[in-house]
Design a protein around this motif. Structure first.
Motif, PDB file in Angstrom:
ATOM      1  N   MET A  83       0.848  -1.174   0.000  1.00  0.00           N
ATOM      2  CA  MET A  83       0.000   0.000   0.000  1.00  0.00           C
ATOM      3  C   MET A  83       0.896   1.240   0.000  1.00  0.00           C
ATOM      4  SD  MET A  83      -3.127   0.810   2.458  1.00  0.00           S
ATOM      5  CE  MET A  83      -2.902   2.158   3.564  1.00  0.00           C
ATOM      6  N   SER A  84       0.509   2.235  -0.770  1.00  0.00           N
ATOM      7  CA  SER A  84       1.267   3.479  -0.848  1.00  0.00           C
ATOM      8  C   SER A  84       0.719   4.507   0.129  1.00  0.00           C
ATOM      9  CB  SER A  84       1.180   4.059  -2.261  1.00  0.00           C
ATOM     10  OG  SER A  84       1.802   3.205  -3.176  1.00  0.00           O
ATOM     11  N   ASN A  85       1.581   5.397   0.556  1.00  0.00           N
ATOM     12  CA  ASN A  85       1.201   6.509   1.409  1.00  0.00           C
ATOM     13  C   ASN A  85       1.562   7.802   0.710  1.00  0.00           C
ATOM     14  OD1 ASN A  85       0.372   5.028   3.785  1.00  0.00           O
ATOM     15  ND2 ASN A  85       2.521   4.512   4.029  1.00  0.00           N
ATOM     16  N   LEU A  86       0.720   8.804   0.887  1.00  0.00           N
ATOM     17  CA  LEU A  86       1.003  10.140   0.363  1.00  0.00           C
ATOM     18  C   LEU A  86       1.447  11.011   1.526  1.00  0.00           C
ATOM     19  CD1 LEU A  86       0.879  12.338  -1.856  1.00  0.00           C
ATOM     20  CD2 LEU A  86      -1.504  12.721  -1.154  1.00  0.00           C
ATOM     21  N   VAL A  87       2.623  11.619   1.377  1.00  0.00           N
ATOM     22  CA  VAL A  87       3.159  12.503   2.407  1.00  0.00           C
ATOM     23  C   VAL A  87       3.326  13.882   1.789  1.00  0.00           C
ATOM     24  CG1 VAL A  87       5.089  12.938   3.963  1.00  0.00           C
ATOM     25  CG2 VAL A  87       4.368  10.591   3.511  1.00  0.00           C
ATOM     26  N   VAL A  88       2.805  14.901   2.439  1.00  0.00           N
ATOM     27  CA  VAL A  88       2.887  16.271   1.934  1.00  0.00           C
ATOM     28  C   VAL A  88       3.654  17.109   2.951  1.00  0.00           C
ATOM     29  CG1 VAL A  88       1.588  18.308   1.245  1.00  0.00           C
ATOM     30  CG2 VAL A  88       0.685  16.023   0.742  1.00  0.00           C
ATOM     31  N   LEU A  89       4.674  17.813   2.485  1.00  0.00           N
ATOM     32  CA  LEU A  89       5.456  18.713   3.334  1.00  0.00           C
ATOM     33  C   LEU A  89       5.311  20.126   2.781  1.00  0.00           C
ATOM     34  CD1 LEU A  89       8.723  16.584   3.493  1.00  0.00           C
ATOM     35  CD2 LEU A  89       6.904  16.672   5.193  1.00  0.00           C
ATOM     36  N   GLY A  90       5.195  21.101   3.638  1.00  0.00           N
ATOM     37  CA  GLY A  90       5.090  22.489   3.197  1.00  0.00           C
ATOM     38  C   GLY A  90       6.319  23.284   3.613  1.00  0.00           C
ATOM     39  N   ALA A 124      17.629  15.580  -0.512  1.00  0.00           N
ATOM     40  CA  ALA A 124      17.991  14.779   0.659  1.00  0.00           C
ATOM     41  C   ALA A 124      17.229  13.455   0.654  1.00  0.00           C
ATOM     42  CB  ALA A 124      17.709  15.560   1.937  1.00  0.00           C
ATOM     43  N   LEU A 125      15.962  13.489   0.290  1.00  0.00           N
ATOM     44  CA  LEU A 125      15.184  12.251   0.212  1.00  0.00           C
ATOM     45  C   LEU A 125      15.733  11.318  -0.860  1.00  0.00           C
ATOM     46  CD1 LEU A 125      11.585  13.698   0.607  1.00  0.00           C
ATOM     47  CD2 LEU A 125      12.798  12.251   2.251  1.00  0.00           C
ATOM     48  N   ALA A 126      16.123  11.879  -2.003  1.00  0.00           N
ATOM     49  CA  ALA A 126      16.716  11.068  -3.069  1.00  0.00           C
ATOM     50  C   ALA A 126      18.016  10.428  -2.598  1.00  0.00           C
ATOM     51  CB  ALA A 126      16.958  11.925  -4.308  1.00  0.00           C
ATOM     52  N   SER A 127      18.791  11.149  -1.803  1.00  0.00           N
ATOM     53  CA  SER A 127      20.028  10.602  -1.256  1.00  0.00           C
ATOM     54  C   SER A 127      19.742   9.432  -0.318  1.00  0.00           C
ATOM     55  CB  SER A 127      20.800  11.692  -0.514  1.00  0.00           C
ATOM     56  OG  SER A 127      21.940  11.162   0.113  1.00  0.00           O
ATOM     57  N   LEU A 128      18.741   9.595   0.525  1.00  0.00           N
ATOM     58  CA  LEU A 128      18.362   8.501   1.421  1.00  0.00           C
ATOM     59  C   LEU A 128      17.900   7.279   0.635  1.00  0.00           C
ATOM     60  CD1 LEU A 128      16.385  10.449   4.170  1.00  0.00           C
ATOM     61  CD2 LEU A 128      18.639   9.383   4.406  1.00  0.00           C
ATOM     62  N   GLN A 129      17.180   7.508  -0.451  1.00  0.00           N
ATOM     63  CA  GLN A 129      16.710   6.396  -1.266  1.00  0.00           C
ATOM     64  C   GLN A 129      17.879   5.692  -1.952  1.00  0.00           C
ATOM     65  OE1 GLN A 129      13.905   7.345  -4.370  1.00  0.00           O
ATOM     66  NE2 GLN A 129      13.286   5.229  -4.570  1.00  0.00           N
ATOM     67  N   SER A 130      18.862   6.441  -2.415  1.00  0.00           N
ATOM     68  CA  SER A 130      20.008   5.822  -3.090  1.00  0.00           C
ATOM     69  C   SER A 130      20.846   4.964  -2.133  1.00  0.00           C
ATOM     70  CB  SER A 130      20.887   6.886  -3.750  1.00  0.00           C
ATOM     71  OG  SER A 130      21.593   7.634  -2.775  1.00  0.00           O
ATOM     72  N   TYR A 177      19.335   3.159   0.140  1.00  0.00           N
ATOM     73  CA  TYR A 177      18.366   2.131   0.531  1.00  0.00           C
ATOM     74  C   TYR A 177      17.860   2.313   1.960  1.00  0.00           C
ATOM     75  CZ  TYR A 177      20.260   0.088  -3.676  1.00  0.00           C
ATOM     76  OH  TYR A 177      20.669  -0.099  -4.969  1.00  0.00           O
ATOM     77  N   LEU A 178      17.757   3.555   2.415  1.00  0.00           N
ATOM     78  CA  LEU A 178      17.243   3.829   3.753  1.00  0.00           C
ATOM     79  C   LEU A 178      15.740   4.111   3.734  1.00  0.00           C
ATOM     80  CD1 LEU A 178      20.181   6.025   5.057  1.00  0.00           C
ATOM     81  CD2 LEU A 178      19.719   3.630   5.566  1.00  0.00           C
ATOM     82  N   ILE A 179      15.245   4.586   2.589  1.00  0.00           N
ATOM     83  CA  ILE A 179      13.805   4.778   2.396  1.00  0.00           C
ATOM     84  C   ILE A 179      13.452   4.288   1.005  1.00  0.00           C
ATOM     85  CG2 ILE A 179      13.661   6.772   3.956  1.00  0.00           C
ATOM     86  CD1 ILE A 179      13.420   8.536   1.424  1.00  0.00           C
ATOM     87  N   GLU A 180      12.159   4.113   0.765  1.00  0.00           N
ATOM     88  CA  GLU A 180      11.689   3.699  -0.550  1.00  0.00           C
ATOM     89  C   GLU A 180      10.609   4.687  -1.004  1.00  0.00           C
ATOM     90  OE1 GLU A 180       9.386  -0.147  -2.341  1.00  0.00           O
ATOM     91  OE2 GLU A 180      10.865  -0.468  -0.761  1.00  0.00           O
TER      92      GLU A 180
END
Length: 49
Positions: free
Chosen positions: A1-8, A21-27, A29-32
């Motif tokens: 299941m996917s989640n939608l996260v919104v940051l302002g 920063a999120l892309a770095s964490l994904q590269s 393998y800390l987040i997906e």
């Protein structure tokens, strides 16, 4: 299941910085993520294309 996260953020620079920063964490393998988008508005409140 996917989640939608919104940051302002109060400015575009912070938003783009956080997306990087999120892309770095994904590269590391800390987040997906499926996708990340920065949406900006003009001074009148309309979404910029």
């Amino acid at each position: 299941m996917s989640n939608l996260v919104v940051l302002g953020f109060t400015n575009e620079a912070d938003a783009f910085e956080r997306r990087a920063a999120l892309a770095s964490l994904q590269s590391r393998y800390l987040i997906e993520m499926e996708d990340a988008v920065v949406v900006t508005r003009d001074p009148g409140g309309k979404v910029k294309p």
